[in-house]
Design a protein around this motif. Structure first.
Motif, short mmCIF file in Angstrom:
data_model
loop_
_atom_site.label_atom_id
_atom_site.label_comp_id
_atom_site.label_asym_id
_atom_site.label_seq_id
_atom_site.Cartn_x
_atom_site.Cartn_y
_atom_site.Cartn_z
N SER A 114 -27.44 18.60 26.36
CA SER A 114 -28.74 18.24 26.92
C SER A 114 -28.67 16.84 27.50
CB SER A 114 -29.85 18.32 25.86
OG SER A 114 -29.68 17.31 24.87
N TRP A 115 -29.47 16.61 28.53
CA TRP A 115 -29.59 15.28 29.16
C TRP A 115 -31.04 14.86 29.01
CZ3 TRP A 115 -25.43 12.87 31.90
CH2 TRP A 115 -25.77 11.62 32.47
N ASN A 125 -44.16 11.48 33.00
CA ASN A 125 -45.13 12.50 33.40
C ASN A 125 -44.69 13.21 34.67
OD1 ASN A 125 -46.83 11.90 31.24
ND2 ASN A 125 -47.97 10.36 32.39
N CYS A 126 -44.17 12.44 35.63
CA CYS A 126 -43.67 13.04 36.87
C CYS A 126 -42.45 13.91 36.60
CB CYS A 126 -43.34 11.94 37.86
SG CYS A 126 -42.71 12.53 39.45
N GLY A 127 -41.56 13.42 35.73
CA GLY A 127 -40.36 14.18 35.40
C GLY A 127 -40.67 15.50 34.74
N LYS A 128 -41.60 15.48 33.80
CA LYS A 128 -41.98 16.71 33.12
C LYS A 128 -42.59 17.72 34.09
CE LYS A 128 -42.76 14.91 28.43
NZ LYS A 128 -41.87 15.87 27.76
N GLU A 129 -43.34 17.21 35.06
CA GLU A 129 -44.01 18.10 36.00
C GLU A 129 -43.05 18.68 37.04
OE1 GLU A 129 -47.60 17.94 39.38
OE2 GLU A 129 -47.26 16.25 38.02
N ASN A 130 -42.07 17.89 37.49
CA ASN A 130 -41.27 18.29 38.64
C ASN A 130 -39.80 18.59 38.35
OD1 ASN A 130 -43.20 17.72 41.09
ND2 ASN A 130 -43.38 15.90 39.79
N PHE A 131 -39.26 18.10 37.23
CA PHE A 131 -37.81 18.18 37.05
C PHE A 131 -37.37 18.77 35.71
CE2 PHE A 131 -38.62 14.76 40.06
CZ PHE A 131 -37.74 15.07 41.09
N GLU A 132 -38.21 18.74 34.72
CA GLU A 132 -37.78 19.16 33.38
C GLU A 132 -37.47 20.65 33.34
OE1 GLU A 132 -39.22 17.16 29.73
OE2 GLU A 132 -40.13 19.12 29.29
N ASP A 133 -36.38 20.97 32.61
CA ASP A 133 -36.01 22.36 32.38
C ASP A 133 -35.38 22.46 30.99
OD1 ASP A 133 -33.36 21.40 32.68
OD2 ASP A 133 -33.29 21.97 34.79
N ASP A 134 -34.65 23.52 30.71
CA ASP A 134 -34.07 23.71 29.38
C ASP A 134 -32.98 22.68 29.07
OD1 ASP A 134 -35.71 25.86 28.94
OD2 ASP A 134 -34.23 27.36 29.54
N HIS A 135 -32.42 22.05 30.09
CA HIS A 135 -31.30 21.13 29.91
C HIS A 135 -31.70 19.68 30.13
CE1 HIS A 135 -27.14 19.53 30.88
NE2 HIS A 135 -26.92 20.21 29.78
N LEU A 136 -32.59 19.43 31.07
CA LEU A 136 -33.04 18.07 31.41
C LEU A 136 -34.43 17.85 30.81
CD1 LEU A 136 -32.68 15.41 33.03
CD2 LEU A 136 -33.71 16.59 34.98
N LYS A 137 -34.54 16.81 29.94
CA LYS A 137 -35.80 16.53 29.25
C LYS A 137 -36.20 15.07 29.48
CE LYS A 137 -35.98 20.62 27.33
NZ LYS A 137 -37.04 21.61 27.69
N PHE A 138 -37.50 14.79 29.30
CA PHE A 138 -38.05 13.45 29.50
C PHE A 138 -38.85 13.04 28.27
CE2 PHE A 138 -37.18 15.01 33.69
CZ PHE A 138 -36.79 13.89 34.42
N TYR A 139 -38.68 11.74 27.88
CA TYR A 139 -39.35 11.22 26.68
C TYR A 139 -39.90 9.82 26.97
CZ TYR A 139 -36.94 15.00 24.24
OH TYR A 139 -36.49 16.23 23.84
N PHE A 140 -40.95 9.48 26.19
CA PHE A 140 -41.58 8.18 26.35
C PHE A 140 -40.84 7.07 25.61
CE2 PHE A 140 -45.09 11.26 26.86
CZ PHE A 140 -45.47 10.94 28.15
#
Length: 266
Positions: A114-115, A125-140
């Motif tokens: 995972s990345w 917020n932008c990453g979760k909406e436009n780029f996040e998937d099962d492999h790429l995740k975004f955190y605060f």
């Protein structure tokens, strides 16, 4: 981080300037990285990369040819080989996935489980909406990510120099139970003390200026002496970053480090 060259004919208005006594003094005259126009331009550029209509983005700019960070790629593959399994990678300050899309041709599911990107709130917020998937995740925050999974490697690519209190962060970073730390494209200089500058971005990239550190190498690495071994230095892969100009003088330089937790060799 941007490629800027000195001129014999006129003073360059863009680059790194000053020697501020505090981060707050530099921030008072800056127009920062949290501007909405920067996020929008970065999002639009990386969506082209994600959708396959562009091959490479850096600092919100689209390039016709991809520059592969082979020193960084080597560190990632070496770490996966040492653990004998795919890595969970935390990319601190990773924008909307700039480095992820840059290296994913070489870092497949056999080497990367995972990345995970930690960024400012509006980027997450932008990453979760436009780029996040099962492999790429975004955190605060790093802590939010660690609550969900065990991270094997933390990557900081051109991000440490933009922290308001970097040494407090580095001291905390050294205490996490992380096997590998990689610093890439990090700004240093030849002075005995860290230096705070104001970085002004060329307007063809975007309109912004913000504080930027240039670190003393020994002081930067001192946080990791107790728990980590320095395996190697990472040279810059972007043209023009091996020498960086502060106030038009070639006093800065760009490099990285690959660190391994000493517990792996206990």
């Amino acid at each position: 981080m941007f490629k800027l060259f000195p001129s014999k004919h006129k003073k360059i208005k863009y680059g790194w300037f000053g020697n501020y006594t505090s981060w707050e003094d530099a921030a008072a005259v800056a127009c920062g990285y949290d501007s909405a126009n920067i996020l929008a331009k970065t999002r639009d550029a990386l969506l082209q990369v994600k959708n396959g209509t562009a091959v490479y983005e850096r600092d919100s700019v689209i390039f016709a040819d991809k520059e592969y960070p082979f020193p960084l790629i080597s560190c990632l593959l070496c770490s996966a080989a040492l653990l004998k399994r795919p890595l969970h990678i935390l990319d601190f300050g990773g924008s909307l996935g700039s480095t992820y899309y840059q290296v994913k041709d070489f870092i497949d599911q056999d080497s990367c489980a995972s990345w995970n990107i930690v960024e400012q709130e509006h980027y997450v917020n932008c990453g979760k909406e436009n780029f996040e998937d099962d492999h790429l995740k975004f955190y605060f925050s790093i802590e939010d990510c660690l609550q969900e999974k065990k991270i094997d490697l933390i990557l900081l690519s051109s991000s440490a120099q933009y922290l308001s209190a970097p040494h407090q962060f580095l001291e905390k970073l050294a205490g996490y139970p992380i096997d590998f730390i990689v610093f890439d494209r990090t700004a240093f200089h030849h002075g005995e003390q860290d230096r705070i500058t104001l970085q002004t971005v060329p307007p063809e990239i975007y309109e912004a200026s913000y504080p930027s550190w240039f670190f003393n190498t020994d002081g930067f690495l001192s946080h990791f002496n107790a728990n980590y071994r320095i395996i190697c230095e990472l040279p810059p892969y972007v043209n023009g970053e091996s020498v960086m100009f502060i106030d038009h003088q070639p006093t800065g330089f760009n490099k990285g480090f690959y660190l391994i937790n000493q517990s792996l060799h206990a």
